[in-house]
Design an enzyme around this catalytic site. Sequence first.
Site, mmCIF file in Angstrom:
data_model
loop_
_atom_site.group_PDB
_atom_site.id
_atom_site.type_symbol
_atom_site.label_atom_id
_atom_site.label_comp_id
_atom_site.label_asym_id
_atom_site.label_seq_id
_atom_site.Cartn_x
_atom_site.Cartn_y
_atom_site.Cartn_z
ATOM 1 N N ARG A 1 10.663 -4.006 13.857
ATOM 2 C CA ARG A 1 9.527 -3.531 14.636
ATOM 3 C C ARG A 1 9.004 -4.638 15.533
ATOM 4 N NH1 ARG A 1 5.291 -0.988 10.559
ATOM 5 N NH2 ARG A 1 3.953 -2.065 12.052
ATOM 6 N N ARG B 1 -10.968 -0.052 8.529
ATOM 7 C CA ARG B 1 -10.504 -1.434 8.657
ATOM 8 C C ARG B 1 -11.602 -2.368 9.143
ATOM 9 N NH1 ARG B 1 -4.568 -0.890 11.603
ATOM 10 N NH2 ARG B 1 -3.449 -0.012 9.808
ATOM 11 N N ARG C 1 -2.379 -10.584 13.195
ATOM 12 C CA ARG C 1 -2.890 -9.417 12.472
ATOM 13 C C ARG C 1 -3.621 -9.828 11.192
ATOM 14 N NH1 ARG C 1 2.549 -6.260 11.903
ATOM 15 N NH2 ARG C 1 1.333 -4.747 10.700
ATOM 16 N N LYS D 1 0.814 -1.214 0.000
ATOM 17 C CA LYS D 1 0.000 0.000 0.000
ATOM 18 C C LYS D 1 0.849 1.267 0.000
ATOM 19 C CE LYS D 1 -2.714 -1.021 3.571
ATOM 20 N NZ LYS D 1 -1.946 -0.010 4.285
ATOM 21 N N ARG E 1 11.456 -7.560 7.139
ATOM 22 C CA ARG E 1 11.494 -6.095 7.089
ATOM 23 C C ARG E 1 12.308 -5.526 8.255
ATOM 24 N NH1 ARG E 1 5.673 -3.710 6.229
ATOM 25 N NH2 ARG E 1 5.413 -4.514 8.351
#
Length: 336
Positions: A276, A212, A287, A136, A247
Site C-alpha cells: 500500500r 480518532r 501516522r 484491531k 505488510r
Amino acid sequence: MLPLRTLALLSSVVGCAMAFAPTTTFAPRTVTTLRAEKTELVVDENFDDVNLVGLLGLNRLKKISRKHKRQLVDRIQNFEVVQDGEDYVPATAEQSEQMRDAAGVAAPAVHRAAAVGKAVPDPLKIIIAGAPASGKGTQCEMIKEQYGVVHLSTGDMLRAAVADQTEVGKLAKEYMDSGKLVPDDVIIGVVKDRLDQTDCQKRGWLLDGFPRTPAQADALAAAGVSADCFLFLNVPDEVLVERVVGRRTDPETGKIYHMTFSPPDDEEVLARLEQRSDDTEEKVKVRLEQFHANVDAVKGSYTDISVDIDGTASPSDVAKSVDEGIKSKATAKAST
C-alpha cells in the site's frame, strides 16, 4: 370460503386429529384408509364433521404430525412442558427450574451471535482503538463472532470510496497517500448515518478506529451516541513499524501477507504482491505521530469505560483480554 367454525377446528388439528398407533379399525376401508395403513398413521377423516384429509390432504397432515412431534420432543428436552394425564401442558418457570435442578442441567444461555438479525434489547456498543497494525482487524472479527455486533470500519468505507473514485474518495486518497489522517468532516456524517441504520439498532455495533480525534468523540456525544466499552490495543511504535512495513496485499484475492511473519508459499503469489502507498516507514511514522497526538484525548472522553489491552501478546491471548474487558464494562449486556 371456509366457515369460521371450520377454520377454528383446523387450528387444533395437530393435537387432536392424529396419533401414531396400530391401525386396526372396523371403519370402511377407503383408499385414504389403505394409504394411511401403509404409513401406520391413523387419521380421523371426519373430525367433528370436517373432512380433514379431503380438505388438507394426507401428505400435509403427515407433515403437520411429524413437525408437531419434533416440537414436542424439543420442548420436553428443554423442560418447557409437564405431563398432565395423557397430555402435555406448558410448564411454569418454577416447574422448569425444578426439572433442570433434578436433572443437573443449567438453564440454556443464548449466545449473542445467535441473535443476528433479531432485535436485542439495549444492544452492546463497543469502540476499539489502536495504532495502524495493532491487530484491531483480527480482534474485530473475534468480537463480531462472539457478540454478533455489526463491525463498522471507517478504513474499509474510505478505501471503498477511493476505489470507486468518488469525490470524497479522491479527497481521502490525497490524505492517505501523504500519510495523514482523513479530516473529521469527511467521515463524521457517514458514521452517524450508519449507526442509525436498522442492523446497528437491532444488533449493536463495533466501531473500529473511530473516533480518532477529540472532535469526533465530541460529535458522537452531541449526536447522543454512547458506548458501553472503549478498548485500546497498546503496542510499542517499533513493533508497529515492523508490522506495517512488511505488510503486502494480493491484488487478486485481497489477502494480506507479511514478508517476515506470514509470507506466501506460492512464488507466483509472491511475485504479484503489492505494498500500500501508505505502508512505508516514513509515512507510518507520520501516522503514528498524529495517532499519539489524538489518542490520549480520545481516551479521556471514555475514561469510565476504557480498557487497555496488551497488543503484543498472541492473538488468542489478546482476544481473551478483550473478552474480559468487555464483560468488565458491560457485564449485563455481554452475558446475554
